[in-house]
Scaffold this active site. Structure first.
Site, mmCIF file in Angstrom:
data_model
loop_
_atom_site.group_PDB
_atom_site.id
_atom_site.type_symbol
_atom_site.label_atom_id
_atom_site.label_comp_id
_atom_site.label_asym_id
_atom_site.label_seq_id
_atom_site.Cartn_x
_atom_site.Cartn_y
_atom_site.Cartn_z
ATOM 1 N N TYR A 155 -3.455 0.681 1.800
ATOM 2 C CA TYR A 155 -3.763 1.445 3.009
ATOM 3 C C TYR A 155 -4.780 0.711 3.878
ATOM 4 C CZ TYR A 155 -3.598 5.804 5.669
ATOM 5 O OH TYR A 155 -3.389 6.752 6.640
ATOM 6 N N LYS A 162 -9.124 6.090 9.299
ATOM 7 C CA LYS A 162 -9.034 7.526 9.021
ATOM 8 C C LYS A 162 -10.391 8.097 8.625
ATOM 9 C CE LYS A 162 -4.583 8.405 9.625
ATOM 10 N NZ LYS A 162 -4.113 9.274 10.714
#
Length: 255
Positions: A155, A162
């Site tokens: 990720y 995020k």
């Protein structure tokens, strides 16, 4: 009477009928909301417009969220057509594929800035334009993921973006609470979407979810849509600055 009867708002981030944003749109429409949609470019307009029109939408606007002017133009048009709005859904994120695939230490400066701009700062820019149209209060919801809280393999830079997004939610909520504008995030588990295709080892993440989640399955767009509907409706009138996890309980088992 529907839960969202008389409510109007806009969704940023529908790409196709597999999008999380589309699942949210369907739930909002079923509850009686009137929804405006945006699209990035002509190629995506061909996908978004038929979906939006299937829900009776007549406000479908171009918007590159990397442009403050284009964001401002969207909200000016909403003000012209509607006067006020009640909700905003921010379901937009982007990182260069190489910055997702490469080790995090190899993230380029330009790629880091781009991921932060599109995935996190755009929420701030949208909120700034939305606030004047929320004279009676409103609700803003964005989309996050477990990688904001834990280091999830593959990720990479998106997890950092995020994390910035979730922090932005808290700061925006603290600032706007006195104006009765709530800001929250939904952290969904792994779902097969166009955006997810760029995440490394995505199929493995789905398999891990199915093994470890108390539900023994992944969640879907409809379930994320229902959680978002709650946060966008008056049912959550006392909830702001929160990250709501919709992932089958994976966070508990991941510990």
């Amino acid at each position: 009477m529907g839960l969202m009867d008389g409510k109007r708002g806009i969704i940023f981030g529908v790409a196709n009928d597999k999008s999380i944003a589309w699942g949210i749109a369907q739930q909002l429409h079923a509850a009686g909301a009137e929804i405006a949609f945006t699209y990035l470019n002509e190629a995506l307009e061909k996908r978004v417009r038929p979906l939006a029109e299937s829900l009776g939408a007549n406000v479908i606007l171009p918007c590159d969220v990397a442009s403050d002017d284009e964001i401002a133009d969207v909200f000016k048009e909403l003000e012209r057509q509607w006067g006020t709005i009640d909700f905003v859904v921010h379901a937009v994120a982007f990182a260069n594929r190489e910055d997702l695939k490469n080790p995090f230490t190899q993230t380029s400066r330009e790629g880091f800035a781009l991921a932060m701009d599109i995935s996190a700062y755009s929420l701030v820019a949208m909120t700034r334009c939305a606030v004047p149209l929320m004279s009676a209060g409103g609700s803003i919801v964005t989309m996050s993921y477990l990688g904001a809280m834990l280091a999830v393999p593959g990720y990479n830079v998106m997890g950092v973006a995020k994390a910035a997004l979730e922090s932005s939610v808290r700061y925006l909520a603290a600032e706007l609470g006195e104006r009765n504008i709530r800001v929250n995030a939904v952290s969904a588990g792994p779902i097969k979407t166009l955006a997810a295709s760029g995440v490394g080892n995505f199929k493995e993440k789905l398999h891990i979810m199915e093994e470890r989640s108390p539900l023994r399955r992944t969640v879907n767009q409809e379930e994320v849509g229902k959680a978002s509907l709650y946060l966008l409706s008056d049912l959550s009138s006392g909830v702001t600055g929160e990250v709501h996890y919709v992932d089958g309980g994976f966070n508990i088992s991941a510990g």
